[in-house]
Design an enzyme around this catalytic site. Sequence first.
Site, mmCIF file in Angstrom:
data_model
loop_
_atom_site.group_PDB
_atom_site.id
_atom_site.type_symbol
_atom_site.label_atom_id
_atom_site.label_comp_id
_atom_site.label_asym_id
_atom_site.label_seq_id
_atom_site.Cartn_x
_atom_site.Cartn_y
_atom_site.Cartn_z
ATOM 1 N N ALA A 34 38.235 27.517 7.098
ATOM 2 C CA ALA A 34 37.128 28.462 7.290
ATOM 3 C C ALA A 34 36.722 28.574 8.753
ATOM 4 O O ALA A 34 35.615 28.974 9.075
ATOM 5 C CB ALA A 34 35.932 28.020 6.460
ATOM 6 N N ARG A 40 35.918 40.934 12.566
ATOM 7 C CA ARG A 40 35.859 42.272 11.973
ATOM 8 C C ARG A 40 34.630 42.491 11.086
ATOM 9 O O ARG A 40 34.317 43.611 10.718
ATOM 10 C CB ARG A 40 37.144 42.559 11.183
ATOM 11 C CG ARG A 40 38.290 42.957 12.110
ATOM 12 C CD ARG A 40 39.538 43.191 11.331
ATOM 13 N NE ARG A 40 40.162 41.936 10.933
ATOM 14 C CZ ARG A 40 41.134 41.829 10.028
ATOM 15 N NH1 ARG A 40 41.586 42.897 9.416
ATOM 16 N NH2 ARG A 40 41.651 40.660 9.737
ATOM 17 N N LYS A 47 31.602 34.315 8.683
ATOM 18 C CA LYS A 47 32.247 35.172 7.689
ATOM 19 C C LYS A 47 32.117 34.655 6.244
ATOM 20 O O LYS A 47 31.749 35.410 5.338
ATOM 21 C CB LYS A 47 33.716 35.327 8.051
ATOM 22 C CG LYS A 47 34.484 36.165 7.079
ATOM 23 C CD LYS A 47 35.770 36.570 7.710
ATOM 24 C CE LYS A 47 36.952 36.489 6.877
ATOM 25 N NZ LYS A 47 38.178 36.856 7.505
ATOM 26 N N GLN A 100 37.662 22.520 14.079
ATOM 27 C CA GLN A 100 38.767 23.084 14.846
ATOM 28 C C GLN A 100 38.158 23.793 16.058
ATOM 29 O O GLN A 100 37.467 24.798 15.914
ATOM 30 C CB GLN A 100 39.570 24.077 13.992
ATOM 31 C CG GLN A 100 40.857 24.500 14.673
ATOM 32 C CD GLN A 100 41.568 25.646 13.951
ATOM 33 O OE1 GLN A 100 40.942 26.421 13.235
ATOM 34 N NE2 GLN A 100 42.862 25.755 14.173
ATOM 35 N N THR A 106 47.011 28.579 11.302
ATOM 36 C CA THR A 106 46.674 27.935 10.025
ATOM 37 C C THR A 106 47.256 26.517 9.926
ATOM 38 O O THR A 106 46.634 25.632 9.349
ATOM 39 C CB THR A 106 47.176 28.776 8.836
ATOM 40 O OG1 THR A 106 48.542 29.163 9.085
ATOM 41 C CG2 THR A 106 46.355 30.040 8.647
ATOM 42 N N SER A 416 -9.433 49.311 -17.440
ATOM 43 C CA SER A 416 -8.635 49.892 -16.342
ATOM 44 C C SER A 416 -9.359 49.740 -15.007
ATOM 45 O O SER A 416 -10.584 49.685 -14.958
ATOM 46 C CB SER A 416 -8.420 51.375 -16.613
ATOM 47 O OG SER A 416 -7.671 51.516 -17.796
HETATM 48 C C1 UD1 Z 1 47.933 34.124 6.606
HETATM 49 C C2 UD1 Z 1 49.370 33.689 6.295
HETATM 50 C C3 UD1 Z 1 50.129 34.869 5.683
HETATM 51 C C4 UD1 Z 1 49.403 35.361 4.449
HETATM 52 C C5 UD1 Z 1 47.960 35.698 4.772
HETATM 53 C C6 UD1 Z 1 47.203 35.982 3.511
HETATM 54 C C7 UD1 Z 1 49.937 32.031 7.977
HETATM 55 C C8 UD1 Z 1 50.692 31.771 9.210
HETATM 56 N N1 UD1 Z 1 50.012 33.252 7.526
HETATM 57 O O1 UD1 Z 1 48.009 35.084 7.626
HETATM 58 O O2 UD1 Z 1 51.432 34.464 5.331
HETATM 59 O O3 UD1 Z 1 50.069 36.478 3.912
HETATM 60 O O4 UD1 Z 1 47.315 34.604 5.431
HETATM 61 O O5 UD1 Z 1 45.928 36.433 3.804
HETATM 62 O O6 UD1 Z 1 49.349 31.132 7.426
HETATM 63 N N2 UD1 Z 1 42.176 29.786 10.014
HETATM 64 C C9 UD1 Z 1 41.598 28.703 10.606
HETATM 65 N N3 UD1 Z 1 42.049 28.329 11.831
HETATM 66 C C10 UD1 Z 1 43.064 28.974 12.467
HETATM 67 C C11 UD1 Z 1 43.636 30.083 11.843
HETATM 68 C C12 UD1 Z 1 43.177 30.461 10.611
HETATM 69 O O7 UD1 Z 1 40.693 28.075 10.049
HETATM 70 O O8 UD1 Z 1 43.415 28.556 13.579
HETATM 71 C C13 UD1 Z 1 41.702 30.194 8.693
HETATM 72 C C14 UD1 Z 1 40.948 31.509 8.700
HETATM 73 O O9 UD1 Z 1 39.558 31.288 8.831
HETATM 74 C C15 UD1 Z 1 41.287 32.081 7.344
HETATM 75 C C16 UD1 Z 1 42.684 31.531 7.041
HETATM 76 O O10 UD1 Z 1 42.831 30.397 7.859
HETATM 77 O O11 UD1 Z 1 40.407 31.639 6.354
HETATM 78 C C17 UD1 Z 1 43.802 32.523 7.274
HETATM 79 O O12 UD1 Z 1 43.853 32.893 8.614
HETATM 80 P P1 UD1 Z 1 44.303 34.337 9.081
HETATM 81 O O13 UD1 Z 1 44.247 34.384 10.550
HETATM 82 O O14 UD1 Z 1 43.548 35.370 8.332
HETATM 83 O O15 UD1 Z 1 45.829 34.357 8.613
HETATM 84 P P2 UD1 Z 1 46.751 35.642 8.477
HETATM 85 O O16 UD1 Z 1 47.270 36.005 9.789
HETATM 86 O O17 UD1 Z 1 46.056 36.658 7.677
#
Ligand code: UD1
Length: 493
Positions: A34, A40, A47, A100, A106, A416
């Site tokens: 999270a 956005r 969020k 983080q 991710t 009333s």
């Molecule tokens: C990710 C997946 C993608 C999938 C998609 C589904 C990866 C590399 N890709 O992409 O395959 O189809 O989700 O929605 O995993 N987050 C962190 N720290 C970070 C990055 C992200 O906590 O450094 C959290 C975000 O808050 C979010 C989630 O991880 O809740 C996903 O991150 P996001 O950047 O939306 O990943 P996508 O690029 O959409």
Amino acid sequence: MNNIGFMGKNHNHKKKSKDASKGSSPQVTAIILAAGKGTRMKSEIDKVMHKVAGKTLVRYVVDAVNAIVADEVVAVIAPTMEAVRDEVLEAFPKAAFARQKERLGTGHAVICAETEVESRKGVTLILYGDTPFISPDTLKEMLRTVRANAKMAVCVLGFSPKHPSDYGRLIIDQQGNLAEIVEYKDASDAERKVRLCNSGVMAVRTELLFDLLSKVNNKNAKGEYYLTDIVKIARENGYICGVVEAHEAEVMGINNRANLAEAEKVVQRHLRERAMENGATLIDPETVFFHHDTKLGRDVTVHPFVVFGAGVEVADGVNIRSFTHIEKAFIDDGAVLGPYARIRPGSDIGKNAHIGNFVEIKKARVEEGAKINHLSYVGDAFVGAGANIGAGTITCNYDGYSKYNTYIGKGAFIGSDTALIAPVKVGEGAIVGAGTTVFNDVPPHALAINEKKQKIVKEYAKKYRKDRAKKKADLKKAAKKAGVKAKPKKAKR
Ligand code: UD1
Ligand code: MG
């Protein structure tokens, strides 16, 4: 009402999988990602703290995790996300948090949780805080899939969206196992044609998780450490990976306000269906808005355009007419509310009581059969059984500094346009005349009226109208004499 949910279906297991660890109590860890800023959303609010049907996004996720009895929850959050921390703790008091500082992907986000998770066994579920509608059944199916096969390192939750757009693609091998996840930006044209996508949710054998992650690098289109890379790495190390497939609506992610509104629609539809399944009549379901925790009894009728806020419980046979708004209140059997009633927090409406149009009730107990039918404000009050509160009655409960209580006894009749200056008591069976300002307590069965005299001037009305008519005629005559035109008539259309 329960969390919204859809059954997931197992993608690569033709036979029903068995829980290999039945009998013992295998560890289940949940990591909730999270830390994303959610730019956005264009919001000061984190969020995952945005709400759908009155419940935060992250709360949906923790509730789903709670339903499968995870014994450890670790939320990965950015250093400033205290609100998210408090929200997670409320639902899961033992939760741990990993901060983080830099958003490096991710995979990196999961690595941040290493100290909390590395010594654990069993299976770790990785969930996104902004993907709120994962059902406990789907999570259970993913756990079963990993546990059923000692060689399985990772099980990914896939889905086949109408528009696969930029989701990561799941590449399935000839045996029906997951070969790798290719991020959209890194995918070839052929890979982009694959319709099976990565929802982001994964179940990973905990003892392998950080070993696999240590082999992830950031040599890719985004320059990020992709969690998704652990699939390929697991395969290269002799493990297999599987897929459980979910319905698209179950894995919808919230990235902007339009997604939030869409999610609200999905949840409202579900809550309406649930209310009807449980025996309520919704005359026009699409116009009724529930809170995630609304409880309705049987044979409740909800007319069009009714809004339920937080903490509402409605017993059996209640009739809620149009344009009524209710929050933090209990409505007992057979009561009738509205149209246009506003029932505010702390209201406790008794059996067969009637609360009518343009009536506001706040922090008040209205006993069985009492009637407050028109244009009233009753706050910080007790209204005894069978009491009748006349139109326009106001409990004056506030002096600009403090709130005071009003007590109206059983069977009392309030005329009333009565102002009850709290603190004040009207005894059982008492009568208050219309237009009375009640400053002092009224004993039971007494009459209270203010000393106001009504004067009668006989024939006055006739004389008044005659005088007015003469005045008008004189003015017209004078104007004619002076050659001034009378006011021009309005042009007819
Ligand atoms: C990710 C997946 C993608 C999938 C998609 C589904 C990866 C590399 N890709 O992409 O395959 O189809 O989700 O929605 O995993 N987050 C962190 N720290 C970070 C990055 C992200 O906590 O450094 C959290 C975000 O808050 C979010 C989630 O991880 O809740 C996903 O991150 P996001 O950047 O939306 O990943 P996508 O690029 O959409
Ligand atoms: Mg995303």
